[in-house]
Design a protein around this motif. Structure first.
Motif, short mmCIF file in Angstrom:
data_model
loop_
_atom_site.label_atom_id
_atom_site.label_comp_id
_atom_site.label_asym_id
_atom_site.label_seq_id
_atom_site.Cartn_x
_atom_site.Cartn_y
_atom_site.Cartn_z
N GLY A 152 0.80 -1.21 0.00
CA GLY A 152 0.00 0.00 0.00
C GLY A 152 0.83 1.26 0.00
O GLY A 152 0.31 2.36 -0.17
N GLY A 153 2.13 1.11 0.20
CA GLY A 153 3.03 2.25 0.20
C GLY A 153 4.44 1.79 -0.10
O GLY A 153 4.81 0.64 0.19
N ILE A 154 5.23 2.65 -0.67
CA ILE A 154 6.61 2.29 -1.02
C ILE A 154 7.38 1.95 0.26
O ILE A 154 7.40 2.73 1.21
CB ILE A 154 7.29 3.43 -1.78
N GLY A 155 7.97 0.76 0.27
CA GLY A 155 8.75 0.32 1.41
C GLY A 155 7.97 -0.42 2.47
O GLY A 155 8.56 -0.96 3.42
N ALA A 163 3.43 -6.64 0.57
CA ALA A 163 4.82 -6.27 0.81
C ALA A 163 5.42 -5.67 -0.45
O ALA A 163 5.25 -6.20 -1.55
CB ALA A 163 5.63 -7.47 1.26
N ASP A 164 6.13 -4.57 -0.28
CA ASP A 164 6.83 -3.95 -1.40
C ASP A 164 8.10 -4.75 -1.71
O ASP A 164 8.49 -5.66 -0.97
CB ASP A 164 7.16 -2.49 -1.07
N LYS A 172 16.90 3.79 2.63
CA LYS A 172 16.76 4.92 3.56
C LYS A 172 16.07 6.09 2.88
O LYS A 172 15.42 6.90 3.52
CB LYS A 172 18.13 5.33 4.09
N GLY A 173 16.21 6.18 1.57
CA GLY A 173 15.60 7.28 0.84
C GLY A 173 14.11 7.11 0.65
O GLY A 173 13.39 8.08 0.45
N ARG A 174 13.65 5.87 0.66
CA ARG A 174 12.24 5.46 0.63
C ARG A 174 11.50 5.87 -0.65
O ARG A 174 11.02 5.04 -1.37
CB ARG A 174 11.50 6.01 1.86
N ILE A 180 10.79 -0.77 -9.19
CA ILE A 180 9.42 -0.73 -9.69
C ILE A 180 9.16 -1.97 -10.55
O ILE A 180 10.02 -2.40 -11.32
CB ILE A 180 9.19 0.54 -10.53
N LEU A 181 7.96 -2.52 -10.41
CA LEU A 181 7.57 -3.65 -11.24
C LEU A 181 7.02 -3.13 -12.57
O LEU A 181 5.95 -2.50 -12.61
CB LEU A 181 6.50 -4.49 -10.54
N GLN A 182 7.76 -3.38 -13.64
CA GLN A 182 7.30 -3.02 -14.98
C GLN A 182 6.91 -4.31 -15.68
O GLN A 182 7.77 -5.12 -16.05
CB GLN A 182 8.37 -2.27 -15.77
N ASN A 183 5.62 -4.51 -15.81
CA ASN A 183 5.07 -5.76 -16.33
C ASN A 183 5.58 -6.91 -15.46
O ASN A 183 5.25 -6.97 -14.28
CB ASN A 183 5.38 -5.89 -17.81
#
Length: 402
Positions: A152-155, A163-164, A172-174, A180-183
């Motif tokens: 539901g959110g990055i990280g 789960a991301d 740490k930069g989050r 990213i999942l591309q296809n």
């Protein structure tokens, strides 16, 4: 579980530059639907916020037909499930944002699935949040192009299916340089997440325009969802004014969204794409965060008059912006006050694309919005909308919930 009923009457349309659309069914426009995360009615300067600067969305608001009594679900995954299925989220098995309650039932036929079968290209760019296991992923739910983060959110990472991707959980930069999942492939990106999602969407949209293929682009940034991490260049003016880091990050994310939406508008100008493209801006639930600290003192944020926000089944949690622009087809500066909802998007998209619903699919709760877009005196009866809020543990009996 809490539940309220909303029952409102249809009022007269406001004045503006009205072009009464006719015969919208089967026109097969391109559709770009931008839905931000946790941005409420009070998070736009055109909605009265006295300190935020959202000039691009303000301009889009002036150019649009606006549904002024438009409602969604109180939280993220429920809204996304209801929008894509045309029925209330509980009927899709979605009652939560985590704990395996965010997975949309595999028996659900999404409207992107029907659009894809009717010759549309369908792309999602940003947040999915309807199940991270393979069967639940957007490439198996009607999207021909997938470019998303997990959970539901990055990280984020929760037990079960939500789960991301591991690199984001360790970062740490989050919100920067995300995996990213591309296809079916995880790719490494560079830059702030909202910028990356819009850039990917714009590149894909340009390809579809060049190939003259009708498309549905679903742009769903995770911003301004917490944690409140904005680019430093956007946070700076808020920090300099004495706001706390969290408020500065959140407001910075909102102004960054505005700039990216402005870039989208600029590109549609450059590509002469407005005439056959319906662009929609909305948000997924009410405002998150209703106070901040200014010079160390807690102060209320502008909430457009709502006493509640995200997570509430009352109007502050469900009443969101809904701006629609289709140049030359829909009027500019027009308010439609009829009671409308995310569950109405499904039939509207199907009607616009000229697609027939299959016999074997889920029942639909929503109504097509085309009568409101076509007719100065629409036949739109008073209606009742149910708003649900329920968060049950995995395996729990909802009848035992308080």
């Amino acid at each position: 579980m809490k539940r309220i009923l909303i029952f409102l009457s249809v009022l007269a349309l406001s004045c503006g530059t009205q072009i009464w659309a006719t015969n919208l069914k089967g026109k097969r426009p391109n559709v770009i639907l931008v839905m931000t995360d946790d941005q409420g009615m009070g998070d736009l300067s055109c909605m009265g916020n006295p300190i935020l600067k959202t000039p691009h969305l303000d301009r889009f608001h002036k150019m649009s037909t606006r549904f002024t009594d438009f409602h969604v679900s109180p939280t993220c995954a429920p809204t996304r499930s209801a929008l894509l299925s045309g029925r209330h989220e509980f009927r899709n098995g979605v009652t939560h944002t985590i704990k395996e309650r965010e997975r949309m039932a595999l028996s659900t036929t999404t409207f992107p699935d029907l659009l894809a079968k009717a010759g549309y290209q369908t792309g999602i760019f940003g947040k999915w949040h309807l199940g991270d296991e393979d069967a639940y992923q957007p490439y198996n739910r009607g999207f021909t192009e997938t470019f998303i983060h997990g959970a539901g959110g990055i990280g984020q990472s929760y037990p079960g299916s939500c789960a991301d991707f591991p690199p984001n959980r360790a970062s740490k930069g989050r919100y920067f340089d995300n995996a990213i999942l591309q296809n079916d492939t995880i790719v490494q990106t560079k830059g702030f997440c909202t910028d990356v999602f819009f850039q990917a969407a714009l590149g894909w949209i340009h390809q579809q325009l060049n190939s003259e293929t009708p498309f549905f682009a679903y742009i769903t940034p995770n911003a301004p969802h917490g944690p409140m991490i904005g680019p430093e260049s956007y946070k700076k003016r808020w920090m300099d004014a004495g706001w706390d880091a969290s408020t500065s990050g959140r407001y910075g994310m909102i102004e960054n969204i505005d700039d990216q939406f402005g870039l989208l508008m600029e590109k549609l100008d450059d590509w002469n794409a407005w005439e056959n493209t319906l662009v929609i801006f909305m948000t997924d639930n009410g405002q998150a965060g209703r106070s901040g600290r200014l010079n160390g003192k807690r102060v209320p944020m502008f909430t457009a008059g709502f006493k509640t926000g995200k997570g509430s089944p009352y109007e502050g949690g469900t009443h969101v912006p809904a701006f629609w622009r289709w140049k030359g087809i829909l009027g500019e500066g027009i308010d439609i006050p009829a009671l409308t909802s995310h569950i109405d998007i499904y039939k509207t998209m199907i009607d616009l694309a000229g697609v027939s619903l299959p016999e074997e699919m889920q029942s639909i709760d929503g109504k097509s919005l085309i009568p409101l877009l076509e007719n100065q005196n629409p036949k739109w009866e008073d209606r009742v909308l149910f708003v649900h809020q329920g968060r049950w543990e995995k395996g729990a009996d909802p009848n035992d919930s308080k």
